[in-house]
Scaffold this active site. Structure first.
Site, PDB file in Angstrom:
ATOM      1  N   GLY A 507       0.974  -1.088  -0.098  1.00  0.00           N
ATOM      2  CA  GLY A 507      -0.008   0.093   0.048  1.00  0.00           C
ATOM      3  C   GLY A 507       0.882   1.150   0.035  1.00  0.00           C
ATOM      4  O   GLY A 507       2.281   1.297  -0.014  1.00  0.00           O
ATOM      5  N   GLY A 509       0.656   5.372   1.792  1.00  0.00           N
ATOM      6  CA  GLY A 509       0.229   6.371   2.558  1.00  0.00           C
ATOM      7  C   GLY A 509       0.900   7.596   2.311  1.00  0.00           C
ATOM      8  O   GLY A 509       1.673   7.651   1.439  1.00  0.00           O
ATOM      9  N   LYS A 528       8.104  -0.245   5.931  1.00  0.00           N
ATOM     10  CA  LYS A 528       7.555   1.282   5.298  1.00  0.00           C
ATOM     11  C   LYS A 528       8.985   2.007   4.763  1.00  0.00           C
ATOM     12  O   LYS A 528       9.735   2.194   5.698  1.00  0.00           O
ATOM     13  CB  LYS A 528       6.850   1.758   6.505  1.00  0.00           C
ATOM     14  CG  LYS A 528       6.301   3.023   6.271  1.00  0.00           C
ATOM     15  CD  LYS A 528       5.206   3.470   6.965  1.00  0.00           C
ATOM     16  CE  LYS A 528       4.075   4.154   6.106  1.00  0.00           C
ATOM     17  NZ  LYS A 528       2.850   3.965   6.494  1.00  0.00           N
ATOM     18  N   ASP A 624      -4.176  10.889  12.156  1.00  0.00           N
ATOM     19  CA  ASP A 624      -4.455  10.493  10.839  1.00  0.00           C
ATOM     20  C   ASP A 624      -5.322   9.155  11.050  1.00  0.00           C
ATOM     21  O   ASP A 624      -5.085   8.116  10.384  1.00  0.00           O
ATOM     22  CB  ASP A 624      -3.282  10.114   9.814  1.00  0.00           C
ATOM     23  CG  ASP A 624      -3.612   9.972   8.196  1.00  0.00           C
ATOM     24  OD1 ASP A 624      -4.711  10.343   8.088  1.00  0.00           O
ATOM     25  OD2 ASP A 624      -2.783   9.624   7.967  1.00  0.00           O
TER      26      ASP A 624
END
Ligand SMILES: *[C@@H]1O[C@H](CO)[C@@H](O)[C@H](O)[C@H]1NC(C)=O
Ligand SMILES: *[C@@H]1O[C@H](CO)[C@@H](O)[C@H](O)[C@H]1NC(C)=O
Ligand SMILES: *[C@@H]1O[C@H](CO)[C@@H](O)[C@H](O)[C@H]1NC(C)=O
Ligand SMILES: *[C@@H]1O[C@H](CO)[C@@H](O)[C@H](O)[C@H]1NC(C)=O
Ligand SMILES: *[C@@H]1O[C@H](CO)[C@@H](O)[C@H](O)[C@H]1NC(C)=O
Ligand SMILES: *[C@@H]1O[C@H](CO)[C@@H](O)[C@H](O)[C@H]1NC(C)=O
Ligand SMILES: *[C@@H]1O[C@H](CO)[C@@H](O)[C@H](O)[C@H]1NC(C)=O
Ligand SMILES: *[C@@H]1O[C@H](CO)[C@@H](O)[C@H](O)[C@H]1NC(C)=O
Ligand SMILES: *[C@@H]1O[C@H](CO)[C@@H](O)[C@H](O)[C@H]1NC(C)=O
Ligand SMILES: *[C@@H]1O[C@H](CO)[C@@H](O)[C@H](O)[C@H]1NC(C)=O
Ligand SMILES: *[C@@H]1O[C@H](CO)[C@@H](O)[C@H](O)[C@H]1NC(C)=O
Length: 831
Positions: A507, A509, A528, A624
């Protein structure tokens, strides 16, 4: 001779001083009259000091100057209007902006005194005055009658629509005003995207590509809002109205609170965006944008460009093509697309010399959104379809789905990994044979030898590599072992290897992309890669080690990190069930979340946030919260992800918020008003998410059934709560299989969470207690931002006095059993 009258002399001095002061204060003029002009670094400043007008350099070269209007109180110079947008001048000191002595127009002259730009009205007086008003409007007033406006910049907008301005359709001339995007991020010349109200006379606003193709519509005005913009019902910053009279029809908006600086732009990305200036972070926050997805913008990547929502940059050229104007692409203008690397052979049947050469071939592209404007062919087979395309030299692609489709000329609006990689069709793209690897090898012998040699090299290489790998693997395992309990400092090369060179993207972000990896002991991990982080290594280590100490069953565990060179990576536990948004919104029935699970996810998330807010040593505000950041382990236990990053990113965080795509439907109002953010901002976002857990749809995407009447889910939920019809709110996919009491509880909590005034929102600790059933929750007041002005839309119960705050409504709420605390008393005590 000595002065005889010292008194007179001092009077003279005072007079001189006065003259100097008044002369310098005239530099703050707000208007240009006849016989005055503006040049060089001179500025007009509007009366209240909100806007300035002057020569402004735009773009890299600083050789291009424009007469522009920008905000005086915004530290990033942000032009809202540009006069000579397509004709820059090179030297502001020799250029002048003045009232033309011939026709009274405001004109811009360059050094050769030729007219670069003019207001172009047919006025005959030369005593006109141009005034910069405090709302950013530049007005040309008649010299004889100053209330007569000959021309105004609000009627001739560039790419910005300021509060108080309008974008109208003139019924008399049949013309509509347009917002036209800049050509690219550094050139204000008219670009390819524009916004206007439908020139056919309906009330909808449309975005067009190249003045020809509509790709987004606001929906028609239904009396309160535009029907395809349900977010308008939950509006707390703007008041707006739609005007339809005999001359024109238009939409107009204003800001309720003058201190908020906000603007609406037609962006170079082909999206319309609503941005708000946040002084504390000195940046523009994206508040709303449409179309939500970049690839929905028509032909965003130009001819033979392909858009991919999962990659950044979004555009690239299809196989066999390269960027036509790379310098435009670098400035995010892909509109002129890509060109073929090798011309097509295209067998021309009348030309004998080209007969012998190889035929063109087709390259297969799967899961694509097929390009725009296909032409159907009667051919009934895949092979026939291919032949039909081959036989016409202008055919560039074909597809065979329910029938044969051919494309001639440019391919526009192609998208890859369409519909999450499972939708779309297969496109066969025509390329010169040399662009594609050949299957039949004529020189088999040579190839055989080459392959043999190559293979033996490979085998040797593999043996050596295996040896090295075993040693490295052991080292890596040791590293993990020795640092058990604490964070592992990974080497970049190790992470590169365990993620197969960052090949499996999970994914993306705001902070960067996440990749899957597998450690040598076969533990799956999520890596990440942080982007845009500029802080030093030491500070990064400090922050990361703080995050590392935060451990809770409902928080994603940080395993380690990597800081090597400019690389900053975080290594987390891998969550096999992905993120909540995928399961809620894009589910393909295999893993439908039942109500029990959803309730546990709501409760678990609340516990995780409660821990972050109140139980760790330093209170951490997540900033967030949204379904994308709630991950699920193999037994669907929710884990909050990305906590601590707001602090890690520091000032960059707001930059990240501004670059985030889509609707900021989870942002609490205080984000926009610029007051300090507290944990209650997370509570707001959590509340918004609770509604989505109930409905199984994004709040922003729920448009009412009949005629799109703008049923914004939170508004609808607030109304149904009062009617007691909560089962009707449930995700239809669950077939009503849920506990009505729990739905009521969740919706009530959600409604409390999204109160405009943060002091009325419960704390995460209170929410946990309510969801655990320990504390009961009162009927919430409808947040003022959810109340819409007309009460015959949905069956929403509105309060007769909408000006009274939530406290007055609390008294009318249902009474609570005496032995349980009520949330209302708890929250009013706090305030
Ligand atoms: C502008 O200047 C000209 C000559 O210098 C003069 O005749 C005219 O009256 C002036 N106009 C105004 C509005 O002051
Ligand atoms: C701007 O100019 C600098 C140096 O003149 C150059 O390095 C940079 O790439 C330019 N940026 C763009 C976007 O053209
Ligand atoms: C002014 O009008 C003329 C003709 O009406 C047109 O040719 C010219 O481009 C216009 N100039 C500007 C700056 O709009
Ligand atoms: C001045 O202009 C306004 C607006 O065009 C008009 O209503 C008014 O009658 C005019 N006044 C005079 C004295 O001409
Ligand atoms: C406006 O009308 C024209 C001609 O009738 C039609 O081709 C076009 O599609 C219409 N546009 C919209 C947005 O409905
Ligand atoms: C404007 O009002 C007229 C008459 O009230 C109506 O016929 C027309 O449809 C309206 N137009 C728009 C664009 O709202
Ligand atoms: C836009 O339309 C014009 C003709 O109206 C055409 O010449 C131009 O090539 C188009 N631009 C693109 C990027 O397709
Ligand atoms: C917004 O509200 C103010 C005050 O009630 C009013 O003066 C203004 O005209 C309104 N603006 C719009 C666009 O409705
Ligand atoms: C191409 O070849 C055919 C036969 O091989 C011949 O009849 C024809 O005239 C040739 N055409 C041209 C344009 O040379
Ligand atoms: C025939 O094809 C060749 C190679 O493709 C090309 O160079 C030549 O110009 C063509 N001749 C005609 C008459 O089209
Ligand atoms: C190729 O297809 C286009 C579009 O259908 C058509 O206009 C053209 O005549 C065709 N050319 C040939 C050689 O068949």
């Amino acid at each position: 001779m000595a002065p005889k009258h010292p008194f007179l002399l001092s009077l003279l001095l005072v007079l001189l001083l006065y003259l100097t002061i008044s002369a310098s204060s005239t530099s703050l003029i707000d208007s240009i009259s006849a016989n005055q002009s503006l040049s060089g670094e001179e500025l007009l400043t509007s009366n209240g000091g909100n806007f300035v007008l002057g020569f402004i350099p735009i773009g890299n070269s600083s050789q291009r100057f424009y007469v522009g209007i920008w905000y005086n109180k915004v530290s990033q110079r942000t032009p809202v209007w540009v006069a000579n947008r397509a004709n820059p001048v090179s030297n502001p000191s020799t250029s002048v902006l003045q009232i033309s002595s011939q026709d009274g127009n405001l004109v811009l002259l360059d050094q050769s005194k030729s007219i670069i730009w003019s207001t172009n009205t047919t006025s005959i007086t030369n005593s006109n005055t141009a005034v910069l008003l405090d709302n950013g409007n530049l007005v040309l007033r008649d010299g004889q009658n100053s209330s007569k406006i000959l021309w105004q910049s609000f009627d001739n907008p560039t790419h910005t629509w300021l509060p108080g301005g309008k974008l109208a359709f003139n019924k008399i001339t049949g013309e509509s005003q347009k917002l036209v995007s800049w050509k690219n991020s550094e050139d204000p010349a008219p670009g390819i995207f524009s916004l206007e109200i439908d020139p056919n006379g309906t009330s909808q606003y449309l975005i067009q590509w190249n003045n020809s193709r509509n790709y987004w519509s606001s929906g028609v005005w239904n009396g309160q809002i535009f029907s395809l913009v349900p977010e308008m019902t939950s509006n707390y910053i703007y008041n707006f109205s739609y005007v339809n009279n005999s001359q024109e029809n238009y939409f107009i908006y204003n800001v309720k609170d003058d201190s908020i600086i906000t603007r609406f732009i037609m962006d170079v990305s082909g999206q319309i965006k609503m941005l708000t200036w946040v002084p504390t972070s000195e940046s523009w926050i994206l508040f709303w944008s449409q179309p939500r997805q970049q690839c929905e913008v028509f032909a965003f990547c130009g001819a033979f460009g392909s858009c991919n929502e999962n990659s950044f940059p979004y555009c690239h050229c299809v196989k066999g093509f390269s960027q036509k104007f790379p310098e435009d692409w670098a400035l995010s203008d892909q509109s002129r697309g890509c060109v073929r690397n090798t011309p097509l052979q295209c067998t021309d049947r009348n030309n004998n010399s080209s007969r012998n050469s190889e035929q063109d071939k087709f390259f297969e592209m799967n899961n694509v959104r097929l390009p725009d404007n296909p032409q159907a062919s009667q051919v009934g087979s895949l092979d026939g379809c291919e032949l039909a395309c081959l036989n016409n030299c202008s055919c560039t692609a074909y597809s065979y789905g329910s029938g044969c489709s051919l494309w001639f000329g440019d391919l526009l609006h192609l998208q890859e990994q369409y519909g999450g990689g499972s939708g779309g069709g297969t496109l066969y793209l025509r390329l010169a044979a040399s662009e594609l690897p050949t299957h039949k090898n004529k020189k088999n012998m040579v190839v055989g030898v080459v392959v043999g040699v190559f293979a033996s090299i490979l085998i040797c290489g593999a043996i050596i590599w295996a040896l090295v790998w075993r040693r490295r693997r052991r080292a890596l395992m040791n590293a993990s072992k020795t640092m058990e309990g604490a964070l592992v400092a990974f080497r970049y090369s190790d992470l590169q290897r365990v993620t197969k060179n960052f090949s499996q993207k999970l994914g993306e972000g705001g902070f960067g992309s996440v990749f899957k990896g597998v450690l040598p002991d076969s533990t799956p991990i999520a890596v990440k890669k942080l982007e845009g982080l500029r802080q030093g290594e030491k500070q990064f280590r400090t922050e990361v080690s703080t995050i590392g100490t935060i451990q809770h069953v409902n928080l994603v565990r940080l395993r380690g990190f990597c800081t090597q060179g400019n690389n900053r990576l975080l290594v987390y536990d891998y969550m096999p069930n992905g993120s909540l948004d995928a399961l809620l919104f894009y589910n393909t029935s295999s893993k439908l979340l039942n109500w029990r699970t959803r309730y546990q996810i709501a409760l678990g998330t609340a516990r995780g946030l409660y821990y972050l807010h109140e139980k760790c040593r330093d209170c951490i505000i997540h900033c967030d919260i949204k379904p994308e950041n709630i991950l699920l382990d193999d037994s669907f236990v929710p884990k909050v992800a990305d906590f601590g990053l707001a602090k890690l990113m520091g000032r960059d965080f707001s930059r990240v918020l501004t670059t985030m795509r889509g609707t900021r439907g989870y942002l609490a109002p205080e984000w926009i008003t610029g007051v300090a953010i507290t944990a209650k901002a997370d509570v707001y976002s959590y509340g918004m998410m609770l509604f989505e857990i109930v409905s199984g749809m994004r709040n922003s995407e729920q448009v009412g059934g009949e005629g799109g009447r703008g049923a914004y889910f939170p508004t609808m939920a607030a109304g149904k709560l009062r009617d007691g019809d909560v089962l009707g709110l449930l995700d239809p996919k669950l077939d009503g299989d849920a506990n009505a009491e729990e739905i009521t509880r969740v919706c009530r909590v959600a409604c409390w969470c999204i109160q405009d005034d943060e002091t009325f929102r419960p704390t995460m600790g209170q929410i946990v207690q309510i969801l655990e059933g320990i504390v009961e929750v009162d009927m919430p007041p409808i947040p003022r931002s959810l109340q819409i002005f007309d009460n015959n839309t949905q069956n929403i119960v509105f309060f007769s006095d909408s000006s009274s705050g939530p406290t007055s409504q609390l008294q009318t709420s249902t009474s609570v059993s005496s032995q349980t605390k009520s949330l209302s008393s708890a929250s009013t005590r706090n305030s």
